[in-house]
Design an enzyme around this catalytic site. Structure first.
Site, mmCIF file in Angstrom:
data_model
loop_
_atom_site.group_PDB
_atom_site.id
_atom_site.type_symbol
_atom_site.label_atom_id
_atom_site.label_comp_id
_atom_site.label_asym_id
_atom_site.label_seq_id
_atom_site.Cartn_x
_atom_site.Cartn_y
_atom_site.Cartn_z
ATOM 1 N N GLU A 54 0.815 -1.208 0.000
ATOM 2 C CA GLU A 54 0.000 0.000 0.000
ATOM 3 C C GLU A 54 0.856 1.268 0.000
ATOM 4 O O GLU A 54 0.539 2.252 -0.663
ATOM 5 C CB GLU A 54 -0.929 0.019 1.230
ATOM 6 C CG GLU A 54 -1.893 -1.151 1.298
ATOM 7 C CD GLU A 54 -1.376 -2.296 2.138
ATOM 8 O OE1 GLU A 54 -2.152 -2.850 2.928
ATOM 9 O OE2 GLU A 54 -0.174 -2.643 2.005
ATOM 10 N N ALA A 156 9.687 -37.904 -6.217
ATOM 11 C CA ALA A 156 10.069 -38.183 -7.597
ATOM 12 C C ALA A 156 10.164 -39.689 -7.762
ATOM 13 O O ALA A 156 10.766 -40.378 -6.930
ATOM 14 C CB ALA A 156 11.401 -37.528 -7.939
ATOM 15 N N THR A 163 11.729 -45.178 -6.461
ATOM 16 C CA THR A 163 12.595 -44.004 -6.259
ATOM 17 C C THR A 163 14.072 -44.307 -6.392
ATOM 18 O O THR A 163 14.879 -43.389 -6.495
ATOM 19 C CB THR A 163 12.346 -43.407 -4.866
ATOM 20 O OG1 THR A 163 12.701 -44.374 -3.873
ATOM 21 C CG2 THR A 163 10.888 -43.015 -4.700
ATOM 22 N N SER A 170 19.952 -43.721 -7.682
ATOM 23 C CA SER A 170 18.732 -42.950 -7.944
ATOM 24 C C SER A 170 18.962 -41.758 -8.871
ATOM 25 O O SER A 170 18.011 -41.048 -9.194
ATOM 26 C CB SER A 170 18.140 -42.434 -6.625
ATOM 27 O OG SER A 170 19.054 -41.589 -5.957
#
Length: 374
Positions: A54, A156, A163, A170
């Protein structure tokens, strides 16, 4: 509520989003000032300690704010903190009307700014695009209303929900664009939560890498402006040492432990002693979340293994879930996505509401809210 009200509040919401990488723990707020048919002032909150939306809009509007209508995504503040009260600034500017998307969720101040404006003879309307405005600040709202942080769980996996291979490999399940997409979410969070097991296995950075963000974000935010989320690492058994890279990167790190260790840590690292769960040697996750909220962390991004993911879901501490699925099949002997056991009925399974599905290059990104019963 008129079409103009909706249009101008939509613009204010767009402005508020411009601060989403820098405002934490403050809320994202946007403001538009309209005099007649003209927008005479705009502003958004950029960073804690800097002027509120503002105030910036009033500076731009100057004398044209008199008699104007102000559209703001959150009730103007009524108290002096590091900046003056916005409600008082609007009164002094002699605006005619203020349209708020939502009331301040802080129970200590909720409605006070509105009351100040009304007492000064300013017309106030509340609730224009309220749902959209609430979506700007899930962490701020939850901290103020429940004294707990908003928790996003990132996962994921392959299409068959795996995974890592059986041998632990991984990297990488998802593609580079999906991994870059994660940076966008990390940058908006107050903290990144993980475990010692993840640190030991991957030696991750768990930070925001400016170079991996979209060019539009890089142009809007110089590298020096982006804050690093606090790294919170659960290390119940004091397995970690100062040798891992994340302890030497910019940003603060909190080690959540059940007893304080004697290691010598960099100044950016602090240890928290937390209780264990009843009848268990596991760290009390509810106590951790409560303390993080008290510390000022209101939005947590979780990147960890199946065990922590399952524990957070079973204890109903997850608010939303983001799953990246890669076009791979990894087989039944690979590691699972979430460690949840002991379910005997479908009614016990965590229930999700999918809110978005999209392609990130070759990968699928699914976003969902978790329907907790608390």
């Amino acid at each position: 509520m008129t079409h103009t009200d909706q249009q101008m509040m939509s613009r204010a919401i767009t402005l508020a989003k411009l601060g989403r990488y820098t405002t934490a723990p403050n809320p994202n707020v946007g403001c538009v000032i309209v005099n007649g048919n003209d927008i005479v002032g705009e502003g958004y909150h950029y960073q804690a300690g800097q002027p509120h939306a503002e105030v910036l809009a009033l500076r731009q509007a100057q004398q044209r704010a008199q008699g104007a209508t102000v559209y703001v995504t959150l009730e103007p503040c009524s108290h002096y903190g590091r900046t003056p009260a916005c409600a008082e600034a609007l009164i002094n500017a002699k605006v005619a009307r203020v349209v708020c998307a939502m009331v301040d969720p802080n129970p200590a101040f909720s409605g006070r700014g509105i009351a100040m404006l009304q007492a000064a003879g300013i017309d106030v309307d509340i609730g224009v695009l309220a749902v959209e405005a609430q979506a700007l600040n899930p962490g701020f709202i939850k901290q103020m209303t429940q004294q707990m942080p908003y928790v996003e769980l990132k996962l994921a996996a392959s299409l068959d929900g795996r995974t890592a291979l059986a041998n632990g490999v991984s990297k990488w399940i998802t593609g580079p664009k999906a991994r870059a997409d994660v940076q966008h979410f990390r940058a908006q969070a107050s903290a990144i939560l993980s475990t010692s097991a993840t640190v030991i296995a991957d030696d991750p950075s768990l930070n925001v890498r400016w170079s991996e963000l979209e060019q539009s974000v890089q142009h809007a935010y110089p590298q020096s402006a982006l804050r690093q989320p606090t790294r919170v690492i659960i290390d119940s058994q004091n397995r970690l040492t100062p040798d891992y890279q994340l302890f030497h990167l910019p940003g603060e790190t909190i080690l959540a432990r059940t007893h304080i260790g004697t290691e010598v840590w960099p100044d950016s690292v602090q240890q928290w002693q937390l209780p264990t769960q009843t009848n268990s040697h596991q760290l009390d996750l509810v106590a951790l979340m409560s303390r993080l909220a008290q510390y000022g962390i209101n939005h947590i991004w979780v990147e960890a293994g199946a065990r922590l993911a399952g524990a957070l879901l079973q204890q109903q501490l997850v608010d939303s879930l983001i799953l990246y699925q890669a076009p791979k099949l990894m087989g039944s002997d690979s590691r699972g996505l979430i460690d949840i056991s002991g379910l005997t009925t479908m009614a016990q399974t965590p229930l999700l509401t999918i809110t978005d599905v999209c392609m990130i290059d070759c990968d699928i990104r699914i976003m969902a809210t978790v329907q907790n019963n608390k």
